[in-house]
Design a protein around this motif. Structure first.
Motif: not given
Length: 287
Positions: A77-98
């Motif tokens: 469902k493309l209608s929640v693409i922003a939610y999915a992308v931001v969640t993945m992006g936040l997790a990736l940033v946190i993972f890299v910083r760790r």
């Protein structure tokens, strides 16, 4: 106790919605909306567990799960693409910083595998879009190729405008193109949402109150002893980004995919986390 809250909280919060979906939809032949609502909640549950895991190997595995779930949500469902992308992006940033100053060796393998799986999944999804309509994101005309079977660009644009205008229905205006040319739909839209007490009003009120309590508990001098839990204050960000995207694309409640229901859950989690650490039974604070 923190981990017990993570494992207990989201399943209990999601249970009423799951029952509602079971009662009101055709479970034997479910629509994509049913699947994506479940995936939206599972993705947030995994994101909270990711924040709660300090171990590199554990967080890498959880990061992989988040990437795969986010990719699946986008293709459903493309209608929640922003939610999915931001969640993945936040997790990736946190993972890299760790792990910025350490050698990962083989510990990042789950993340690399997940990225490969999602790349293949989205590639197949894009190819499917070209085969069916000539566009990867139909009815969007972005990336269209003029195959013999491609839907004419004018018709695709009309389909897109029809979806957008359906969510912005304005009394007295029957021409959907005229609806999209003005902002006159906003006032009646807001008035209509104010009458959606269960779907919109209550979740926003509860989320606002819960988040203010969470901020007061974690960002004031009194909350210094729980400063390590401030990371959970970012939980509403993906949901809010998803709601903003929803408002500017197709702001009808049927397209929001459970985000209004999820918002108070993530807004309340930080304060419930603090309360559970004070030795109370988790079940009491969940209720």
């Amino acid at each position: 106790r923190g981990n017990s809250l993570v494992n207990f909280y989201f399943p209990v919060i999601f249970l009423p919605l799951l029952i509602l979906i079971t009662v009101t939809s055709s479970v034997s032949s479910p629509a994509p909306d049913t699947a994506v609502v479940i995936l939206v909640f599972v993705l947030m549950w995994q994101f909270v567990r990711f924040l709660d895991e300090p171990a590199v190997s554990a967080s890498a595995s959880r990061m992989g799960v988040i990437i795969v779930l986010g990719g699946v949500i986008i293709t459903v469902k493309l209608s929640v693409i922003a939610y999915a992308v931001v969640t993945m992006g936040l997790a990736l940033v946190i993972f890299v910083r760790r792990n910025w100053n350490r050698e990962m060796k083989g510990e990042a393998r789950p993340v690399v595998s997940a990225l490969l799986i999602v790349s293949l999944l989205i590639s197949a999804w894009v190819v499917r879009g070209y085969v069916l309509s000539g566009y990867p994101l139909f009815p969007s005309t972005i990336g269209g190729i003029g195959f013999d079977w491609s839907v004419p660009a004018e018709r695709a644009l009309l389909e897109q405008q029809g979806i957008y205008s359906f969510a912005r229905r304005t009394p007295g205006i029957s021409d959907f193109q005229q609806t999209l040319m003005t902002w006159d739909w906003v006032r009646p839209w807001i008035y209509a949402q104010m009458h959606r007490v269960i779907d919109v009003v209550y979740p926003l009120i509860v989320a606002s109150g819960a988040f203010l309590l969470s901020v007061a508990a974690l960002l004031t001098p009194v909350g210094r002893r729980w400063s390590e839990h401030r990371k959970f204050l970012i939980l509403p960000i993906p949901v809010l980004c998803g709601l903003v995207f929803w408002f500017f694309t197709a702001p009808d409640v049927r397209f929001v995919q459970g985000l209004f229901y999820l918002l108070p859950a993530v807004a309340a989690y930080p304060i419930l986390r603090v309360l559970s650490l004070k030795g109370r039974m988790t079940a009491i604070w969940v209720m």
